[in-house]
Each structure stands twice: as structure tokens, then as C-alpha cells.
Design an enzyme around this catalytic site. Sequence first.
Site, PDB file in Angstrom:
ATOM      1  N   GLN A 101       0.848  -1.211  -0.099  1.00  0.00           N
ATOM      2  CA  GLN A 101      -0.149   0.011  -0.002  1.00  0.00           C
ATOM      3  C   GLN A 101       1.029   1.430  -0.064  1.00  0.00           C
ATOM      4  OE1 GLN A 101      -1.104   0.680   4.432  1.00  0.00           O
ATOM      5  NE2 GLN A 101      -1.588  -1.455   3.938  1.00  0.00           N
ATOM      6  N   HIS A 103       0.163   5.941   0.973  1.00  0.00           N
ATOM      7  CA  HIS A 103      -0.676   6.816   1.586  1.00  0.00           C
ATOM      8  C   HIS A 103      -0.547   8.297   0.792  1.00  0.00           C
ATOM      9  CE1 HIS A 103      -1.585   4.135   4.426  1.00  0.00           C
ATOM     10  NE2 HIS A 103      -0.322   4.220   4.979  1.00  0.00           N
ATOM     11  N   GLU A 120       3.783   8.719   8.488  1.00  0.00           N
ATOM     12  CA  GLU A 120       3.818   7.974   9.618  1.00  0.00           C
ATOM     13  C   GLU A 120       5.240   7.444  10.065  1.00  0.00           C
ATOM     14  OE1 GLU A 120       1.143   4.932   8.494  1.00  0.00           O
ATOM     15  OE2 GLU A 120       2.338   3.923   7.200  1.00  0.00           O
ATOM     16  N   HIS A 178       4.722   0.456   0.903  1.00  0.00           N
ATOM     17  CA  HIS A 178       5.337  -0.201   2.022  1.00  0.00           C
ATOM     18  C   HIS A 178       3.964  -1.384   2.255  1.00  0.00           C
ATOM     19  CE1 HIS A 178       2.656   2.844   3.297  1.00  0.00           C
ATOM     20  NE2 HIS A 178       2.134   2.275   4.436  1.00  0.00           N
ATOM     21  N   ARG A 198      -4.479   0.790  -1.394  1.00  0.00           N
ATOM     22  CA  ARG A 198      -3.964  -0.650  -1.474  1.00  0.00           C
ATOM     23  C   ARG A 198      -3.619  -0.951  -2.892  1.00  0.00           C
ATOM     24  NH1 ARG A 198      -8.778  -1.948   0.827  1.00  0.00           N
ATOM     25  NH2 ARG A 198      -8.685  -1.959   3.258  1.00  0.00           N
TER      26      ARG A 198
END
Length: 323
Positions: A101, A103, A120, A178, A198
Site C-alpha cells: 500500500q 498513502h 507515519e 510499503h 491498496r
Amino acid sequence: MKSYPLTFDPIYKEKIWGGEQLNSLKNINPPIKKLGESWELSDVYTDISIISNGRWKGKSLKWLLESHGSAVMGPQVFKHHGTSFPILIKFIDAAQDLSIQLHPDDHLASTMHNSPGKTEMWYIMDASPDSQLVLGFKEDCDEHAFAEAIQNNNLTALLNYKKVKKGDSFFISPGFVHAIGAGITLAEIQQSSDITYRVYDYDRRDDQGESRELHIQESIAAADYSAAKNYQLTHDRTVTGLQELKRSRYFNTDLLQFTERTPVGLKPGQSFTILLNVGAHSTLHYEDEEFYIKHAQTYLIPADINHLECSTKGSGKLLVVSM
């Protein structure tokens, strides 16, 4: 108002890839099947954390920010973010591989989803001997090669795999492809967003026989195609005291390792501090009160608290997060 260290009721999330570790860490009985995530501190959509200790027990994080936002957040942080808490804290247990996936960044997430982007970082709390992460591309890539690999079911050939061990930490930027591998339990610090694209989910199906949604075109548009680099964070595992793990525009994270009573590195009057216990059970000392912080528990320290100390009978490790 008189602030105090705040802890919250975890918000538990069952996942197709979840396992049993969080049930054990959180002493959940009866256990939750396929428990994948424990949201420790959240202001995301309807998943709003509820205070679980002290005189504000039962009040929501949203109530706290609407009633005491400047004192809790710090004046400048509150001026920028208002009553929207900017960080989401999770513990994650991957019994199976998570999907491959990525982001979106702030611009894309705002445009497409009316949401912040998702930057993150991870701190590995436990890992089985052969556990690994997917961390970006092995070599520089491009949209054509990425799309072709997805179409030909050969994406894994392009990816960078990294074996991990307890105590490793990693920074995941928007667009960075990642995945968390099976056998890993980790703490995740991120922007207040739940937007995930995804790319590949191993063709698995849920209990109803349904496959999960993929976001191929979005992923192709949002991916960072440069070869993976500068993703692992470093610290000295042998010394006590406060060490920097990461500085970013979205959060700052230090690791505090301690074996005796030690001051916690706060930013009084500037920013709240979040403490994630990734070591032995410990105690927080504030004025004449004590607050027990278990392994895999999280506290929010309001910005108007000037001094806090921690102690432990074991090997203390706190992730110390601020703006």
C-alpha cells in the site's frame, strides 16, 4: 483548569490480517478474533477517543479540545489545528502480511478525500525471526513499470524487503510503497488520517468470500518512484536518556530509555506530549500523584504541564511525541 496526564479507552479494530498479540498485551477477555489494531489516541471521523482516568473520565478528546484546546495543545499548535487533534496513535499486530500500500500527501488527500495526508513512523515492539517489511522500490521505477508489474502480478519483484528486529524504527513518507509483514507488532505514529491506497492484497478473501478493494489508479498517481533510501531511523540501544528518532513537520519523536527515576522531555507551553510505553511497566510522577503506564499503553500530557518524571523497576522505554 488544572490538567493531568490523560489516558484513553483503546478503540479496537478487527482486521483480516490481525492476530492475538494485542489481546495479550491489552489483557482482553474474551479475546477479539483477528485483532489487528488498537487506536490509542484518535480524532479520526467517528473514532473519537474517550478519556479513561481522572475527573474527566468519560469525556471525549473532542470535548477536551473544544473546552481546553489551547492549554492542552499549546497556543501555537491550537492556533494552527484548532479542535482537530493532528496525530493518530496505534498499536498494530500483523499475524499475516498487510496489503502492499501507500498513502497520499496533504494536497492529494485534501483534494480527493477532504482529509490530511498520511505521514507515519513505526517502532518495532516485537518481531518473529524472519519477519520483514516492504519499504519502497529496490531501484528507481516509473509509472509504466509499476503499472505493468501490477498487471502481470509481478509487483514483488520491484520491491525492497527489509528484515527487522525488536527496537527498529522507520519513517514512511506519503507515496512510499510499503507493507508490514507477518509476525510483527509495532507502534505507529501518524497524521490524523485513515486514507490508504491498496496496491496488492495477495488475492485473499474475507470470511464472506469477498476481496478487499484495491486502488490501482490512485496508487500509480500517488507513488514515489525513487529507490528506497533514508527510511530507517537510528538510535543507541545501550544508553539511557532521551534520543532523537525523527523530526518532521507533522510530529517529532524521541526515545527515552531509563532505569531510574528520570524527567520526561516535555515542551511546556509549546506542545502537548504523547507517551507510548514500548518497554517495561512504568510510573509517571506528576506533582504528588502517580500514574501507572503499562507496556503498550499511551498517555497524553497537556502542554500546560511543566514537569513530569518517570520511573520503572525494569528497562523503561517511552516514545515521546510532540509537535
